[in-house]
Design a protein around this motif. Structure first.
Motif, PDB file in Angstrom:
ATOM      1  N   PRO A   1      12.189   5.355 -23.836  1.00  0.00           N
ATOM      2  CA  PRO A   1      11.176   4.517 -24.490  1.00  0.00           C
ATOM      3  C   PRO A   1      10.087   4.004 -23.555  1.00  0.00           C
ATOM      4  CG  PRO A   1      13.207   3.282 -24.161  1.00  0.00           C
ATOM      5  CD  PRO A   1      13.507   4.699 -23.796  1.00  0.00           C
ATOM      6  N   ASP A   2      10.343   4.002 -22.237  1.00  0.00           N
ATOM      7  CA  ASP A   2       9.372   3.445 -21.295  1.00  0.00           C
ATOM      8  C   ASP A   2       9.294   4.328 -20.057  1.00  0.00           C
ATOM      9  OD1 ASP A   2       7.705   1.934 -19.726  1.00  0.00           O
ATOM     10  OD2 ASP A   2       8.806   0.063 -19.959  1.00  0.00           O
ATOM     11  N   PRO A   3       8.579   5.466 -20.149  1.00  0.00           N
ATOM     12  CA  PRO A   3       8.546   6.390 -19.005  1.00  0.00           C
ATOM     13  C   PRO A   3       7.899   5.796 -17.766  1.00  0.00           C
ATOM     14  CG  PRO A   3       7.057   7.092 -20.757  1.00  0.00           C
ATOM     15  CD  PRO A   3       7.882   5.995 -21.319  1.00  0.00           C
ATOM     16  N   VAL A   4       6.952   4.866 -17.931  1.00  0.00           N
ATOM     17  CA  VAL A   4       6.332   4.261 -16.753  1.00  0.00           C
ATOM     18  C   VAL A   4       7.370   3.470 -15.955  1.00  0.00           C
ATOM     19  CG1 VAL A   4       4.641   2.565 -15.951  1.00  0.00           C
ATOM     20  CG2 VAL A   4       4.020   4.194 -17.747  1.00  0.00           C
ATOM     21  N   ALA A   5       8.161   2.682 -16.645  1.00  0.00           N
ATOM     22  CA  ALA A   5       9.227   1.942 -15.957  1.00  0.00           C
ATOM     23  C   ALA A   5      10.235   2.899 -15.336  1.00  0.00           C
ATOM     24  CB  ALA A   5       9.928   1.010 -16.947  1.00  0.00           C
ATOM     25  N   LEU A   6      10.495   3.995 -16.000  1.00  0.00           N
ATOM     26  CA  LEU A   6      11.429   4.997 -15.480  1.00  0.00           C
ATOM     27  C   LEU A   6      10.910   5.590 -14.178  1.00  0.00           C
ATOM     28  CD1 LEU A   6      14.064   6.542 -16.262  1.00  0.00           C
ATOM     29  CD2 LEU A   6      12.587   8.222 -17.387  1.00  0.00           C
ATOM     30  N   ILE A   7       9.625   5.923 -14.147  1.00  0.00           N
ATOM     31  CA  ILE A   7       9.022   6.488 -12.939  1.00  0.00           C
ATOM     32  C   ILE A   7       9.058   5.471 -11.803  1.00  0.00           C
ATOM     33  CG2 ILE A   7       6.895   7.411 -11.937  1.00  0.00           C
ATOM     34  CD1 ILE A   7       6.172   8.237 -14.908  1.00  0.00           C
ATOM     35  N   GLU A   8       8.688   4.247 -12.111  1.00  0.00           N
ATOM     36  CA  GLU A   8       8.680   3.212 -11.074  1.00  0.00           C
ATOM     37  C   GLU A   8      10.080   2.979 -10.506  1.00  0.00           C
ATOM     38  OE1 GLU A   8       6.906  -0.055 -13.132  1.00  0.00           O
ATOM     39  OE2 GLU A   8       4.846   0.569 -12.659  1.00  0.00           O
ATOM     40  N   ALA A   9      11.077   3.013 -11.364  1.00  0.00           N
ATOM     41  CA  ALA A   9      12.456   2.828 -10.890  1.00  0.00           C
ATOM     42  C   ALA A   9      12.884   3.989  -9.999  1.00  0.00           C
ATOM     43  CB  ALA A   9      13.399   2.689 -12.079  1.00  0.00           C
ATOM     44  N   ALA A  10      12.481   5.210 -10.363  1.00  0.00           N
ATOM     45  CA  ALA A  10      12.840   6.380  -9.558  1.00  0.00           C
ATOM     46  C   ALA A  10      12.200   6.312  -8.180  1.00  0.00           C
ATOM     47  CB  ALA A  10      12.418   7.653 -10.284  1.00  0.00           C
ATOM     48  N   LEU A  11      10.968   5.846  -8.113  1.00  0.00           N
ATOM     49  CA  LEU A  11      10.287   5.742  -6.824  1.00  0.00           C
ATOM     50  C   LEU A  11      10.877   4.620  -5.974  1.00  0.00           C
ATOM     51  CD1 LEU A  11       6.544   6.189  -7.912  1.00  0.00           C
ATOM     52  CD2 LEU A  11       8.194   7.940  -7.207  1.00  0.00           C
ATOM     53  N   SER A  12      11.402   3.589  -6.623  1.00  0.00           N
ATOM     54  CA  SER A  12      11.972   2.449  -5.892  1.00  0.00           C
ATOM     55  C   SER A  12      13.381   2.715  -5.391  1.00  0.00           C
ATOM     56  CB  SER A  12      11.991   1.210  -6.801  1.00  0.00           C
ATOM     57  OG  SER A  12      10.686   0.831  -7.154  1.00  0.00           O
ATOM     58  N   SER A  13      14.147   3.517  -6.145  1.00  0.00           N
ATOM     59  CA  SER A  13      15.554   3.764  -5.783  1.00  0.00           C
ATOM     60  C   SER A  13      15.837   5.264  -5.806  1.00  0.00           C
ATOM     61  CB  SER A  13      16.483   3.033  -6.758  1.00  0.00           C
ATOM     62  OG  SER A  13      16.239   1.644  -6.724  1.00  0.00           O
ATOM     63  N   PRO A  14      15.221   6.026  -4.914  1.00  0.00           N
ATOM     64  CA  PRO A  14      15.414   7.475  -4.916  1.00  0.00           C
ATOM     65  C   PRO A  14      16.779   7.875  -4.364  1.00  0.00           C
ATOM     66  CG  PRO A  14      14.000   6.840  -3.099  1.00  0.00           C
ATOM     67  CD  PRO A  14      14.280   5.592  -3.876  1.00  0.00           C
ATOM     68  N   HIS A  15      17.139   9.120  -4.587  1.00  0.00           N
ATOM     69  CA  HIS A  15      18.420   9.654  -4.126  1.00  0.00           C
ATOM     70  C   HIS A  15      18.277  10.196  -2.703  1.00  0.00           C
ATOM     71  CE1 HIS A  15      20.391   9.415  -8.084  1.00  0.00           C
ATOM     72  NE2 HIS A  15      19.183   9.657  -8.565  1.00  0.00           N
ATOM     73  N   GLY A  16      19.052   9.627  -1.783  1.00  0.00           N
ATOM     74  CA  GLY A  16      19.088  10.127  -0.417  1.00  0.00           C
ATOM     75  C   GLY A  16      17.876   9.788   0.416  1.00  0.00           C
ATOM     76  N   ALA A  17      17.003   8.929  -0.107  1.00  0.00           N
ATOM     77  CA  ALA A  17      15.760   8.619   0.591  1.00  0.00           C
ATOM     78  C   ALA A  17      15.468   7.123   0.500  1.00  0.00           C
ATOM     79  CB  ALA A  17      14.604   9.401  -0.029  1.00  0.00           C
ATOM     80  N   PRO A  18      14.678   6.603   1.444  1.00  0.00           N
ATOM     81  CA  PRO A  18      14.184   5.240   1.285  1.00  0.00           C
ATOM     82  C   PRO A  18      13.231   5.182   0.093  1.00  0.00           C
ATOM     83  CG  PRO A  18      13.815   6.076   3.522  1.00  0.00           C
ATOM     84  CD  PRO A  18      14.199   7.242   2.673  1.00  0.00           C
ATOM     85  N   SER A  19      12.930   4.011  -0.379  1.00  0.00           N
ATOM     86  CA  SER A  19      11.937   3.885  -1.450  1.00  0.00           C
ATOM     87  C   SER A  19      10.633   4.523  -0.995  1.00  0.00           C
ATOM     88  CB  SER A  19      11.705   2.425  -1.788  1.00  0.00           C
ATOM     89  OG  SER A  19      11.040   1.759  -0.725  1.00  0.00           O
ATOM     90  N   LEU A  20       9.885   5.047  -1.952  1.00  0.00           N
ATOM     91  CA  LEU A  20       8.627   5.685  -1.580  1.00  0.00           C
ATOM     92  C   LEU A  20       7.703   4.691  -0.870  1.00  0.00           C
ATOM     93  CD1 LEU A  20       6.858   8.187  -1.619  1.00  0.00           C
ATOM     94  CD2 LEU A  20       6.016   7.495  -3.866  1.00  0.00           C
ATOM     95  N   ARG A  21       7.706   3.451  -1.331  1.00  0.00           N
ATOM     96  CA  ARG A  21       6.819   2.455  -0.704  1.00  0.00           C
ATOM     97  C   ARG A  21       7.138   2.289   0.778  1.00  0.00           C
ATOM     98  NH1 ARG A  21       5.100  -3.524  -2.983  1.00  0.00           N
ATOM     99  NH2 ARG A  21       3.580  -3.965  -1.340  1.00  0.00           N
ATOM    100  N   SER A  22       8.410   2.333   1.121  1.00  0.00           N
ATOM    101  CA  SER A  22       8.782   2.131   2.524  1.00  0.00           C
ATOM    102  C   SER A  22       8.395   3.315   3.408  1.00  0.00           C
ATOM    103  CB  SER A  22      10.288   1.870   2.634  1.00  0.00           C
ATOM    104  OG  SER A  22      11.027   3.045   2.325  1.00  0.00           O
ATOM    105  N   LEU A  23       8.095   4.452   2.786  1.00  0.00           N
ATOM    106  CA  LEU A  23       7.665   5.622   3.553  1.00  0.00           C
ATOM    107  C   LEU A  23       6.177   5.590   3.866  1.00  0.00           C
ATOM    108  CD1 LEU A  23       9.618   8.427   1.632  1.00  0.00           C
ATOM    109  CD2 LEU A  23      10.185   7.448   3.869  1.00  0.00           C
ATOM    110  N   ILE A  24       5.440   4.717   3.189  1.00  0.00           N
ATOM    111  CA  ILE A  24       3.993   4.668   3.350  1.00  0.00           C
ATOM    112  C   ILE A  24       3.621   3.956   4.647  1.00  0.00           C
ATOM    113  CG2 ILE A  24       1.835   3.822   2.335  1.00  0.00           C
ATOM    114  CD1 ILE A  24       3.220   6.078   0.760  1.00  0.00           C
ATOM    115  N   LYS A  25       2.726   4.611   5.410  1.00  0.00           N
ATOM    116  CA  LYS A  25       2.213   4.014   6.647  1.00  0.00           C
ATOM    117  C   LYS A  25       0.677   4.024   6.595  1.00  0.00           C
ATOM    118  CE  LYS A  25       6.326   3.755   8.605  1.00  0.00           C
ATOM    119  NZ  LYS A  25       7.107   4.122   7.406  1.00  0.00           N
ATOM    120  N   PRO A  26       0.038   3.035   7.207  1.00  0.00           N
ATOM    121  CA  PRO A  26      -1.428   2.970   7.187  1.00  0.00           C
ATOM    122  C   PRO A  26      -2.053   4.249   7.749  1.00  0.00           C
ATOM    123  CG  PRO A  26      -0.501   0.934   8.078  1.00  0.00           C
ATOM    124  CD  PRO A  26       0.633   1.909   7.945  1.00  0.00           C
TER     125      PRO A  26
END
Length: 464
Positions: free
Chosen positions: A33-58
């Protein structure tokens, strides 16, 4: 008798089958029912990886590979919209993002096709500055050689993707004859022709452990995993995958993000819940073929052929077609197709006239792939790479070898399909007469009326 509505080009027709016939169809899973929330959750709690946000560097550069427009656009538009918004929010400069359509040996897509796939917002924001690109499987300046895998697969891939600070790939997990399930799309879609030829050749495509739907045991999928691992080892970076699973037309059921292989088991388990259909082993396998699927119009005889050739390869437990069984496809294929897009198809079919076995086509593979006229059409006229028809022909070998007869009912060009080893029939009743002369009057029959127009699935045979 059992009356079954079945795909027949742009229409549906009703065929009469024995009451015992088993109808196998994909059943759409629930739509989230809420694919945007689903995508955001997947990016925040990925499998075998840090969150996508934590991978971002300036100041980092980001390459986003994505499946090409042979797929339904809505999931990619939804995922890429959220992804880009988050990257910009987290400090990635707009000029440091590039999109790469992972075409493999498919054609380079037109601007209109890429706009339709990616959506107006992303296309208008990134295309004018050259940040939406087609992968080129041919240009050495756009490729980077990373050696070979333990299994002999060549790793020669898109340079812009490999040299980005962060590699992201947006794909899907769906049942498929190439791998059992799709996924790890960067391994194939961003490869050179030299790389693809090292694992799409006749030996690999027809290896006993490739002609199965078991993704865990499949040889071809093993090579894909090796390629992914080699890319990561040689670049010192991991590919962040975002894969959706879902239903007809691109409805989203779930999204899995993270590294491969870590994200695969949970994605496979979720896809298994709606991608497996129980059937008996068939004496006769009946397949509806819509007007277009896979790589385009079924008027292209090789596309019609793989429409019958791919499904029987995707089995679990035991072969869905018994040795010596019969396959019946239904489509009015005219054999008249866009030869500017599928430039080498006619020549490859003519070369088939000169060989005793599909495997022998491989002796012509290099010369056709090097044909400068075809290559110019690939480079500048949106044609498929000239080697692509070989992969389709090799994929048909299992079908033609296992079945005593493959029949296309309703074709408007019977002679052309005879040349491919496929028997034409006037209509379904004519095809059924041919089949029952071979397998008897009371065959075990499995019919997949909407295999291509809904969503591909796996045949689990006898509950094994």
């Amino acid at each position: 008798m059992k009356h079954v509505d079945i795909d027949f080009g742009a229409d549906k027709i009703t065929v009469d089958l024995p009451d015992s016939a088993v109808v196998a169809e994909f059943q759409d899973p629930p739509v989230h029912p809420d694919p945007v929330a689903l995508i955001e959750a997947a990016l925040s709690s990925p499998h075998g990886a840090p969150s996508l946000r934590s991978l971002i560097k300036p100041g980092m550069t980001v390459a986003i590979g994505h499946d090409d427009p042979t797929k339904p656009p809505p999931p990619w538009q939804r995922i890429l919209g959220v992804l880009v918004s988050k990257l910009l929010e987290w400090g990635i400069a707009k000029d440091d993002i590039v999109f790469i359509s992972a075409n493999g040996n498919h054609k380079k897509w037109t601007d209109d096709e890429l706009r339709n796939f990616l959506g107006n917002e992303i296309f208008d924001a990134f295309h004018p500055s050259g940040q939406i690109t087609n992968h080129d499987c041919l240009d050495p300046a756009e490729l980077k050689d990373l050696g070979q895998t333990p299994g002999g697969a060549i790793v020669d891939h898109n340079r812009r993707f490999l040299e980005a600070d962060l590699m992201i790939y947006v794909g899907q997990v769906v049942a498929h004859s190439w791998g059992g399930y799709t996924g790890t799309g960067a391994a194939i879609g961003l490869a050179s022709t030299r790389s693809i030829a090292s694992h799409h050749n006749h030996r690999v495509v027809n290896h006993p452990k490739t002609t199965t739907g078991d993704h865990r045991a499949m040889y071809f999928r093993q090579l894909k995993a090796e390629i992914n691992a080699q890319i990561e080892q040689q670049t010192g970076k991991r590919i962040f995958y975002i894969n959706w699973i879902g239903g007809t037309g691109g409805t989203i059921n779930n999204i899995f993000a993270g590294y491969s292989p870590e994200l695969e088991e949970p994605a496979w388990a979720a896809a298994d819940a709606f991608s497996i259909v129980d059937v008996p082993q068939a004496d006769v396998l009946v397949l509806g073929l819509p007007a277009a699927f896979a790589y385009g119009s079924a008027n292209n005889p090789l596309i019609a052929a793989i429409g019958m050739g791919y499904p029987p390869r995707v089995w679990l437990g035991d072969h869905v077609l018994r040795e010596g069984g019969v396959i019946i496809g239904l489509n009015p294929s005219t054999g008249k197709y866009d030869e500017s897009t599928y430039a080498s198809t006619r020549e490859v079919m003519e070369l088939f006239d000169q060989v005793a076995d599909i495997s022998d086509l491989s002796k012509f593979q290099s010369s056709v792939a090097a044909n400068e006229t075809y290559l110019e059409q690939y480079r500048n006229a949106h044609a498929y790479h000239p080697i692509h028809p070989f992969w389709l022909m090799y994929s048909c070998d299992y079908m033609l070898s296992r079945a005593s007869k493959v029949i296309l009912a309703g074709t408007e060009n019977p002679g052309l399909f005879r040349r491919l080893g496929i028997s034409p029939a006037r209509d379904f009743d004519h095809a059924w007469q041919q089949a029952t002369r071979i397998v008897g009057r009371e065959p075990v029959t499995v019919v997949a009326p909407t295999y291509w127009s809904r969503r591909p699935f796996k045949f689990r045979v006898n509950g094994q």
